[in-house]
Design an enzyme around this catalytic site. Structure first.
Site, short mmCIF file in Angstrom:
data_model
loop_
_atom_site.label_atom_id
_atom_site.label_comp_id
_atom_site.label_asym_id
_atom_site.label_seq_id
_atom_site.Cartn_x
_atom_site.Cartn_y
_atom_site.Cartn_z
N HIS A 160 3.42 63.68 -12.53
CA HIS A 160 2.74 63.05 -11.35
C HIS A 160 1.93 61.87 -11.69
O HIS A 160 1.04 61.91 -12.66
CB HIS A 160 1.96 64.10 -10.53
CG HIS A 160 1.63 63.68 -9.13
ND1 HIS A 160 0.69 63.13 -8.71
CD2 HIS A 160 2.30 63.78 -8.01
CE1 HIS A 160 0.41 62.77 -7.55
NE2 HIS A 160 1.58 63.28 -6.85
N ASP A 215 7.51 69.05 -5.52
CA ASP A 215 8.86 69.06 -5.19
C ASP A 215 9.51 70.27 -6.10
O ASP A 215 10.61 70.37 -5.88
CB ASP A 215 9.30 67.71 -5.37
CG ASP A 215 8.93 66.61 -4.47
OD1 ASP A 215 8.87 67.12 -3.18
OD2 ASP A 215 8.49 65.34 -4.66
N1 CMC Z 1 10.68 64.05 -17.25
C1 CMC Z 1 10.56 63.63 -18.56
N2 CMC Z 1 9.53 62.85 -18.91
C2 CMC Z 1 8.47 62.36 -17.85
C3 CMC Z 1 8.88 62.90 -16.62
C4 CMC Z 1 9.80 63.56 -16.17
N3 CMC Z 1 9.62 64.23 -15.13
N4 CMC Z 1 7.58 62.18 -16.02
C5 CMC Z 1 7.02 61.33 -16.85
N5 CMC Z 1 7.76 61.66 -18.14
C6 CMC Z 1 7.13 60.69 -19.26
C7 CMC Z 1 7.59 59.17 -19.15
O1 CMC Z 1 8.86 58.98 -19.81
C8 CMC Z 1 6.42 58.57 -20.18
O2 CMC Z 1 6.76 58.75 -21.43
P1 CMC Z 1 6.28 57.98 -22.33
O3 CMC Z 1 4.87 57.61 -22.25
O4 CMC Z 1 6.62 58.40 -24.03
O5 CMC Z 1 7.03 56.64 -22.22
C9 CMC Z 1 5.19 59.26 -19.58
O6 CMC Z 1 5.94 60.77 -19.17
C10 CMC Z 1 4.39 58.62 -18.40
O7 CMC Z 1 5.36 58.51 -17.37
P2 CMC Z 1 5.36 57.65 -16.27
O8 CMC Z 1 6.70 57.57 -15.62
O9 CMC Z 1 4.77 56.46 -17.02
O10 CMC Z 1 4.34 58.01 -15.26
P3 CMC Z 1 4.18 57.72 -13.83
O11 CMC Z 1 2.62 57.98 -13.06
O12 CMC Z 1 4.62 56.01 -13.80
O13 CMC Z 1 5.32 58.47 -12.97
C11 CMC Z 1 6.46 60.07 -11.64
C12 CMC Z 1 4.99 59.40 -12.30
C13 CMC Z 1 6.29 61.31 -10.51
C14 CMC Z 1 7.09 59.01 -11.01
C15 CMC Z 1 7.04 60.63 -13.18
O14 CMC Z 1 6.53 61.58 -13.59
C16 CMC Z 1 8.52 61.07 -12.64
O15 CMC Z 1 9.46 60.31 -12.67
N6 CMC Z 1 8.74 62.42 -12.44
C17 CMC Z 1 10.15 62.90 -11.91
C18 CMC Z 1 10.49 62.66 -10.31
C19 CMC Z 1 9.30 63.50 -9.45
O16 CMC Z 1 9.42 64.74 -9.48
N7 CMC Z 1 8.97 62.79 -8.45
C20 CMC Z 1 8.04 63.73 -7.34
C21 CMC Z 1 6.48 63.13 -7.56
S1 CMC Z 1 5.41 64.34 -6.70
C22 CMC Z 1 5.81 63.91 -4.70
C23 CMC Z 1 5.47 62.80 -4.40
O17 CMC Z 1 4.38 62.88 -3.68
O18 CMC Z 1 6.10 62.22 -4.45
#
Ligand code: CMC
Length: 428
Positions: free
Chosen positions: A307, A364
């Site tokens: 998140h 989710d």
């Molecule tokens: N599985 C594997 N690696 C992950 C995941 C995941 N679900 N989420 C983040 N990471 C890793 C990412 O690869 C990155 O690694 P590194 O630092 O080595 O490059 C690190 O963790 C930080 O991730 P980010 O993508 O920069 O973080 P963000 O804040 O931009 O993204 C997120 C947040 C929710 C989009 C992401 O965690 C994600 O894609 N999760 C899966 C989709 C999901 O479950 N979304 C629902 C969110 S909750 C409902 C809502 O309110 O929307």
């Protein structure tokens, strides 16, 4: 704490106002920085940018705290109904008995949607995604209620538009479900409360009311409350951004629905179940899928994990996980993907990759298992998220308009070509 922050750029120092919220959140107000210095701030994805001051929802991602209008999500999920929370978010306080009765009465007078809207359903292919239908249908309400286009309505007229949207959304959502089954639609029953009416239109039949199981009604209330607002997330920011151009409520919410659809946001609930099914069909080796999620050359991510704001735990996920076992056992359902989800969580939570990056199950991760147990097909899950988020979007849109916030318009740093002379096509 000083009420200004100093920023040194070359020889010059700029004093910038410090803003502190009621929960001690701190910000530096840079709104005049460009006029003073020529600099803008750069923050792709708004990871560290506050776009507004808001009185609606507070969350502390480090401590796993979420409150609507000062009430903890745990208490609201336990003790309130979704319609009470809707009132709380939109009008700022919990309703008295009289206010709640009046609110429900007003909603019950607008639950029908215009009969002409039914023709849209004939136009959509039977397998078209419910979210595509939902955003089109919500936007098209503006065509049926053109008074909503007035950018400066009276308070009463604005409230009527809000009531109409709250009233018609469950009808539209349930009709989308009926359309996907090829079944006749069920009209609203105004003697039923908001959630029971929705469930009756979704699972009932044209000629008779169904007996709605109180376990299902309670579960639905809880899930909708947990999704009702989440401050400046992608879809809510979209609603505020679109609304800031003085665009009507229906179109603004429709834009929010589109933003919610993506798998990184609300679309994750559908993606989680699809992922769990895939893992199950592949033999259930959770270690293998955890390894894939960690592999930077593999696009697979563990859906329902991570998140932007929560870096300890998502309080909504904790409540949903507890309810999941409870609801499935009350309904006598044994869903094999629940076991896979639990294994996946256990493996991930003890893995350094997830620990270092502070990746935990989000709202989710378990919600889809409950939706499925209640009888919803997978592609309806994000629509249910939208139904829950509706009061939050409305509250945020209303607050933005009442605060007379300026049109949203970020800056950029241009990195493209500079001056190039035009070359005629024959010479390129
Ligand atoms: N599985 C594997 N690696 C992950 C995941 C995941 N679900 N989420 C983040 N990471 C890793 C990412 O690869 C990155 O690694 P590194 O630092 O080595 O490059 C690190 O963790 C930080 O991730 P980010 O993508 O920069 O973080 P963000 O804040 O931009 O993204 C997120 C947040 C929710 C989009 C992401 O965690 C994600 O894609 N999760 C899966 C989709 C999901 O479950 N979304 C629902 C969110 S909750 C409902 C809502 O309110 O929307």
């Amino acid at each position: 704490m000083s009420d200004t922050a100093s920023l040194k750029l070359g020889e010059k120092t700029y004093d910038l106002p410090v803003v502190i919220g009621t929960e001690e959140e701190k910000a530096i107000d840079i709104s005049k920085l460009r006029d003073q210095s020529g600099f803008v701030t750069l923050d792709s994805g708004y990871k560290n940018t506050g776009a507004t001051k808001s009185k609606i929802t507070f969350l502390d991602g480090e401590k796993g705290v979420l409150k609507y209008r000062g009430y903890s999500i745990e208490e609201l999920a336990e003790k309130a109904s979704f319609i009470e929370v809707t009132y709380l978010l939109i009008y700022g306080n919990l309703p008295t008995r009289e206010q709640l009765d009046d609110f429900q009465f007003q909603i019950s007078r607008h639950t029908l949607v215009h009969e002409d809207m039914k023709k849209f359903f004939d136009g959509f292919p039977s397998k078209s995604h419910p979210m595509g239908q939902l955003c089109s249908l919500v936007c098209s309400l503006s065509a049926f209620y053109p008074e909503s286009l007035d950018p400066h309505p009276s308070k009463e007229d604005q409230n009527l538009t809000i009531i109409k949207l709250l009233a018609k959304m469950p009808t539209i959502v349930s009709w989308i479900h009926k359309k996907s089954l090829g079944h006749p639609i069920v009209y609203p029953q105004n003697k039923l409360d908001y959630v029971s009416n929705f469930l009756n239109m979704t699972f009932g039949q044209r000629t008779e009311d169904i007996e709605i199981d109180s376990v299902v009604v309670d579960a639905m209330n809880k899930l909708l409350i947990l999704h009702a607002d989440h401050e400046q997330n992608c879809s809510t920011s979209t609603v505020r951004m679109v609304g800031s151009s003085e665009c009507n409520l229906y179109a603004s919410i429709s834009a929010g629905i589109s933003a919610l659809w993506g798998p990184l946001h609300g679309g994750a609930n559908q993606a989680v179940i699809e992922m769990l099914e895939k893992i199950r069909n592949d033999g259930g080796d959770t270690q293998k899928w955890i390894a894939k999620a960690k592999d930077k050359n593999d696009p697979f991510r563990l859906m329902g994990f991570g998140h932007r704001v929560y870096k300890n735990f998502d309080p909504r996920a904790s409540i949903i996980k507890k309810s999941c076992d409870d609801i499935l056992s009350k309904l006598g359902i044994n869903d094999p993907v629940l076991e896979i989800a639990k294994q996946l969580e256990e493996v991930a939570l003890s893995d350094p990759y997830f620990i270092e990056r502070k990746l935990y199950p989000n709202v989710d991760f378990y919600s889809g298992i409950i939706y499925r147990a209640l009888g919803f097909p997978t592609d309806m899950f994000t629509v249910l998220f939208a139904l829950g988020r509706l009061p939050g979007w409305i509250a945020q849109w209303k607050e933005m308009r009442e605060n007379k916030e300026p049109i949203g318009r970020p800056r950029q740093i241009y990195t493209g070509e500079t001056n190039r002379p035009f070359v005629a096509i024959a010479n390129r």
